[in-house]
Design a protein around this motif. Sequence first.
Motif, PDB file in Angstrom:
ATOM      1  N   ALA A 225       0.828  -1.202   0.000  1.00 38.67           N
ATOM      2  CA  ALA A 225       0.000   0.000   0.000  1.00 38.67           C
ATOM      3  C   ALA A 225       0.864   1.254   0.000  1.00 38.67           C
ATOM      4  CB  ALA A 225      -0.933  -0.013   1.211  1.00 38.67           C
ATOM      5  N   PHE A 226       1.951   1.237   0.781  1.00 39.60           N
ATOM      6  CA  PHE A 226       2.872   2.375   0.782  1.00 39.60           C
ATOM      7  C   PHE A 226       3.493   2.556  -0.600  1.00 39.60           C
ATOM      8  CE2 PHE A 226       3.526   1.531   5.522  1.00 39.60           C
ATOM      9  CZ  PHE A 226       2.703   2.566   5.892  1.00 39.60           C
ATOM     10  N   LEU A 227       3.875   1.451  -1.230  1.00 41.60           N
ATOM     11  CA  LEU A 227       4.469   1.522  -2.556  1.00 41.60           C
ATOM     12  C   LEU A 227       3.491   2.121  -3.572  1.00 41.60           C
ATOM     13  CD1 LEU A 227       6.379  -1.865  -2.889  1.00 41.60           C
ATOM     14  CD2 LEU A 227       7.385   0.411  -2.969  1.00 41.60           C
ATOM     15  N   ALA A 228       2.219   1.794  -3.418  1.00 39.53           N
ATOM     16  CA  ALA A 228       1.222   2.308  -4.351  1.00 39.53           C
ATOM     17  C   ALA A 228       1.151   3.835  -4.298  1.00 39.53           C
ATOM     18  CB  ALA A 228      -0.147   1.709  -4.041  1.00 39.53           C
ATOM     19  N   ILE A 229       1.260   4.395  -3.102  1.00 38.22           N
ATOM     20  CA  ILE A 229       1.250   5.859  -2.972  1.00 38.22           C
ATOM     21  C   ILE A 229       2.527   6.442  -3.566  1.00 38.22           C
ATOM     22  CG2 ILE A 229       1.026   7.818  -1.396  1.00 38.22           C
ATOM     23  CD1 ILE A 229      -0.072   5.857   0.679  1.00 38.22           C
ATOM     24  N   LYS A 230       3.649   5.852  -3.180  1.00 33.23           N
ATOM     25  CA  LYS A 230       4.937   6.388  -3.606  1.00 33.23           C
ATOM     26  C   LYS A 230       5.111   6.333  -5.118  1.00 33.23           C
ATOM     27  CE  LYS A 230       9.052   8.036  -2.644  1.00 33.23           C
ATOM     28  NZ  LYS A 230       9.209   9.384  -2.079  1.00 33.23           N
ATOM     29  N   SER A 231       4.566   5.293  -5.743  1.00 35.86           N
ATOM     30  CA  SER A 231       4.711   5.132  -7.191  1.00 35.86           C
ATOM     31  C   SER A 231       3.643   5.882  -7.977  1.00 35.86           C
ATOM     32  CB  SER A 231       4.654   3.644  -7.556  1.00 35.86           C
ATOM     33  OG  SER A 231       3.370   3.111  -7.290  1.00 35.86           O
ATOM     34  N   GLY A 232       2.676   6.488  -7.286  1.00 33.40           N
ATOM     35  CA  GLY A 232       1.634   7.243  -7.965  1.00 33.40           C
ATOM     36  C   GLY A 232       0.443   6.424  -8.398  1.00 33.40           C
ATOM     37  N   LYS A 233       0.391   5.155  -8.026  1.00 32.31           N
ATOM     38  CA  LYS A 233      -0.756   4.322  -8.378  1.00 32.31           C
ATOM     39  C   LYS A 233      -1.966   4.654  -7.515  1.00 32.31           C
ATOM     40  CE  LYS A 233       1.085   1.810 -11.625  1.00 32.31           C
ATOM     41  NZ  LYS A 233       0.561   1.834 -13.008  1.00 32.31           N
ATOM     42  N   ALA A 234      -1.721   5.179  -6.337  1.00 32.36           N
ATOM     43  CA  ALA A 234      -2.809   5.596  -5.439  1.00 32.36           C
ATOM     44  C   ALA A 234      -2.510   6.998  -4.936  1.00 32.36           C
ATOM     45  CB  ALA A 234      -2.941   4.633  -4.265  1.00 32.36           C
ATOM     46  N   MET A 235      -3.572   7.748  -4.685  1.00 31.90           N
ATOM     47  CA  MET A 235      -3.426   9.121  -4.216  1.00 31.90           C
ATOM     48  C   MET A 235      -3.329   9.206  -2.699  1.00 31.90           C
ATOM     49  SD  MET A 235      -3.390  10.785  -7.041  1.00 31.90           S
ATOM     50  CE  MET A 235      -2.574   9.318  -7.699  1.00 31.90           C
ATOM     51  N   ALA A 236      -3.806   8.162  -2.000  1.00 32.38           N
ATOM     52  CA  ALA A 236      -3.823   8.198  -0.542  1.00 32.38           C
ATOM     53  C   ALA A 236      -3.916   6.785   0.012  1.00 32.38           C
ATOM     54  CB  ALA A 236      -4.990   9.034  -0.025  1.00 32.38           C
ATOM     55  N   ARG A 237      -3.591   6.671   1.262  1.00 27.85           N
ATOM     56  CA  ARG A 237      -3.733   5.433   2.027  1.00 27.85           C
ATOM     57  C   ARG A 237      -4.568   5.762   3.252  1.00 27.85           C
ATOM     58  NH1 ARG A 237      -4.222   1.046   4.842  1.00 27.85           N
ATOM     59  NH2 ARG A 237      -2.438  -0.116   5.619  1.00 27.85           N
ATOM     60  N   VAL A 238      -5.661   5.043   3.466  1.00 23.78           N
ATOM     61  CA  VAL A 238      -6.463   5.217   4.673  1.00 23.78           C
ATOM     62  C   VAL A 238      -5.917   4.260   5.720  1.00 23.78           C
ATOM     63  CG1 VAL A 238      -8.741   5.024   5.696  1.00 23.78           C
ATOM     64  CG2 VAL A 238      -8.495   5.893   3.379  1.00 23.78           C
ATOM     65  N   GLN A 239      -5.604   4.802   6.907  1.00 24.75           N
ATOM     66  CA  GLN A 239      -4.902   3.986   7.892  1.00 24.75           C
ATOM     67  C   GLN A 239      -5.125   4.544   9.291  1.00 24.75           C
ATOM     68  OE1 GLN A 239      -0.601   3.987   7.381  1.00 24.75           O
ATOM     69  NE2 GLN A 239      -0.530   1.788   7.725  1.00 24.75           N
ATOM     70  N   ALA A 240      -4.984   3.662  10.281  1.00 23.57           N
ATOM     71  CA  ALA A 240      -5.032   4.117  11.662  1.00 23.57           C
ATOM     72  C   ALA A 240      -4.003   5.228  11.854  1.00 23.57           C
ATOM     73  CB  ALA A 240      -4.757   2.971  12.613  1.00 23.57           C
ATOM     74  N   LYS A 249       6.528  10.112   9.626  1.00 23.75           N
ATOM     75  CA  LYS A 249       7.698  10.576  10.373  1.00 23.75           C
ATOM     76  C   LYS A 249       8.972   9.851   9.970  1.00 23.75           C
ATOM     77  CE  LYS A 249       9.396  11.005  15.151  1.00 23.75           C
ATOM     78  NZ  LYS A 249       9.057  10.774  16.581  1.00 23.75           N
ATOM     79  N   THR A 250       8.870   8.568   9.580  1.00 20.36           N
ATOM     80  CA  THR A 250      10.077   7.752   9.417  1.00 20.36           C
ATOM     81  C   THR A 250      10.515   7.520   7.985  1.00 20.36           C
ATOM     82  OG1 THR A 250       8.743   5.727   9.542  1.00 20.36           O
ATOM     83  CG2 THR A 250       9.715   6.534  11.596  1.00 20.36           C
ATOM     84  N   PHE A 251       9.595   7.430   7.025  1.00 20.29           N
ATOM     85  CA  PHE A 251      10.002   7.181   5.651  1.00 20.29           C
ATOM     86  C   PHE A 251      10.854   8.340   5.139  1.00 20.29           C
ATOM     87  CE2 PHE A 251       7.276   3.698   5.696  1.00 20.29           C
ATOM     88  CZ  PHE A 251       7.159   3.074   4.464  1.00 20.29           C
ATOM     89  N   GLU A 252      12.045   8.012   4.637  1.00 17.17           N
ATOM     90  CA  GLU A 252      12.960   9.018   4.096  1.00 17.17           C
ATOM     91  C   GLU A 252      13.117  10.205   5.050  1.00 17.17           C
ATOM     92  OE1 GLU A 252      11.709  10.125   0.170  1.00 17.17           O
ATOM     93  OE2 GLU A 252      12.231   8.171  -0.681  1.00 17.17           O
ATOM     94  N   ASP A 253      13.254   9.895   6.331  1.00 12.57           N
ATOM     95  CA  ASP A 253      13.418  10.936   7.356  1.00 12.57           C
ATOM     96  C   ASP A 253      12.295  11.966   7.325  1.00 12.57           C
ATOM     97  OD1 ASP A 253      15.764   9.810   8.367  1.00 12.57           O
ATOM     98  OD2 ASP A 253      17.032  10.914   6.957  1.00 12.57           O
ATOM     99  N   GLY A 254      11.105  11.516   7.003  1.00 11.90           N
ATOM    100  CA  GLY A 254       9.947  12.400   7.005  1.00 11.90           C
ATOM    101  C   GLY A 254       9.715  13.140   5.712  1.00 11.90           C
ATOM    102  N   ASN A 255      10.456  12.793   4.659  1.00 12.68           N
ATOM    103  CA  ASN A 255      10.346  13.527   3.394  1.00 12.68           C
ATOM    104  C   ASN A 255       9.535  12.804   2.328  1.00 12.68           C
ATOM    105  OD1 ASN A 255      12.014  15.790   4.152  1.00 12.68           O
ATOM    106  ND2 ASN A 255      13.749  14.377   4.098  1.00 12.68           N
ATOM    107  N   ALA A 256       8.966  11.640   2.643  1.00 12.74           N
ATOM    108  CA  ALA A 256       8.234  10.870   1.641  1.00 12.74           C
ATOM    109  C   ALA A 256       6.733  11.098   1.701  1.00 12.74           C
ATOM    110  CB  ALA A 256       8.533   9.376   1.802  1.00 12.74           C
TER     111      ALA A 256
END
Length: 326
Positions: A225-240, A249-256
Amino acid sequence: MRALRPRGRSTFLSVVAMVVALGGCALATDAPAPEVGGNESTSSASASASAPAAATPAADPALHDLLPERIKSAGVIRVASNIPYPPWEMYTTVGGQQPTGIDYDLSQALAAKLGVKASFDQTAFDSMIPALLAGKADIVMAGIFDTPKRRESLSFVDYAKDGYSLLVVKGNPQGMKDVADLSGKTVAVQSSTSEEAAMSKLSKRFESEGKPGVTVLAFPGDSEAFLAIKSGKAMARVQATSAAAYAAKTFEDGNAFELVESPSITAEFGGGMEGIGVPKADTELRTALQKALQALMDDGTYLKILSRYGVENIALTKAEIDQGTD
């Protein structure tokens, strides 16, 4: 489920490295993923995992006596979980086998308080409850919500209160602010989760109002699901919110990624109590876990575990049974 087709191999490998650094797990299988080259900085998942942990609590003989005989004899509580779902569960290193995260740390502390060990077994998300009901596990700990539907077969020892948010690419190029902005968008979810069902319901409501529905991409694991957002296949991820905030906070030091919070998102997707799932008939184990969790709340161990992953805001002060709602 629609197949994820990244736009190019170099982009795909770069994203894989980022995701594996966070979760240290496979993207499409249950086995840990191999290391992949890339320039992404190490996420704080490993930093959190290497941070000082709360001291192992001492066993309480009175609590041990509450356990079912089968667990006292085996000396082990078998925990079914689904890795990765940071910060709830993940691996400490890329390609590693050692779990970490809220659920792992808490399962070990609960077992220690009860005077036994806890295994922590990787299980496909949609197989966890069937495995539990088939006697292949004793409890489920996977950051799952305590819902009326799940309480048809399980009881829950509630241990956190969480909401829902959207995870979007850094900069929020679609300008999403609330639930209404999901109309006409492609959204990633994890299959067999409460948000998948809620997203389908929301899409039908949009369509009944004459608006574009939601295109849902359901994936077996969180990393996809994260990959789908990062690759542009999805616009958002619904998550807790706890998991989405940790990813932002953690992906790419908060830059992703970026977090989009709104009361309408939690209202639409439910939120509520997350709990330890126990078969309804296993009242002895449920009671033992409830009392052990309360002991960890009272002695500060529980809050130290949540603090280790920066999610103190989801803490409860009382261990209760089946308090979740839709």
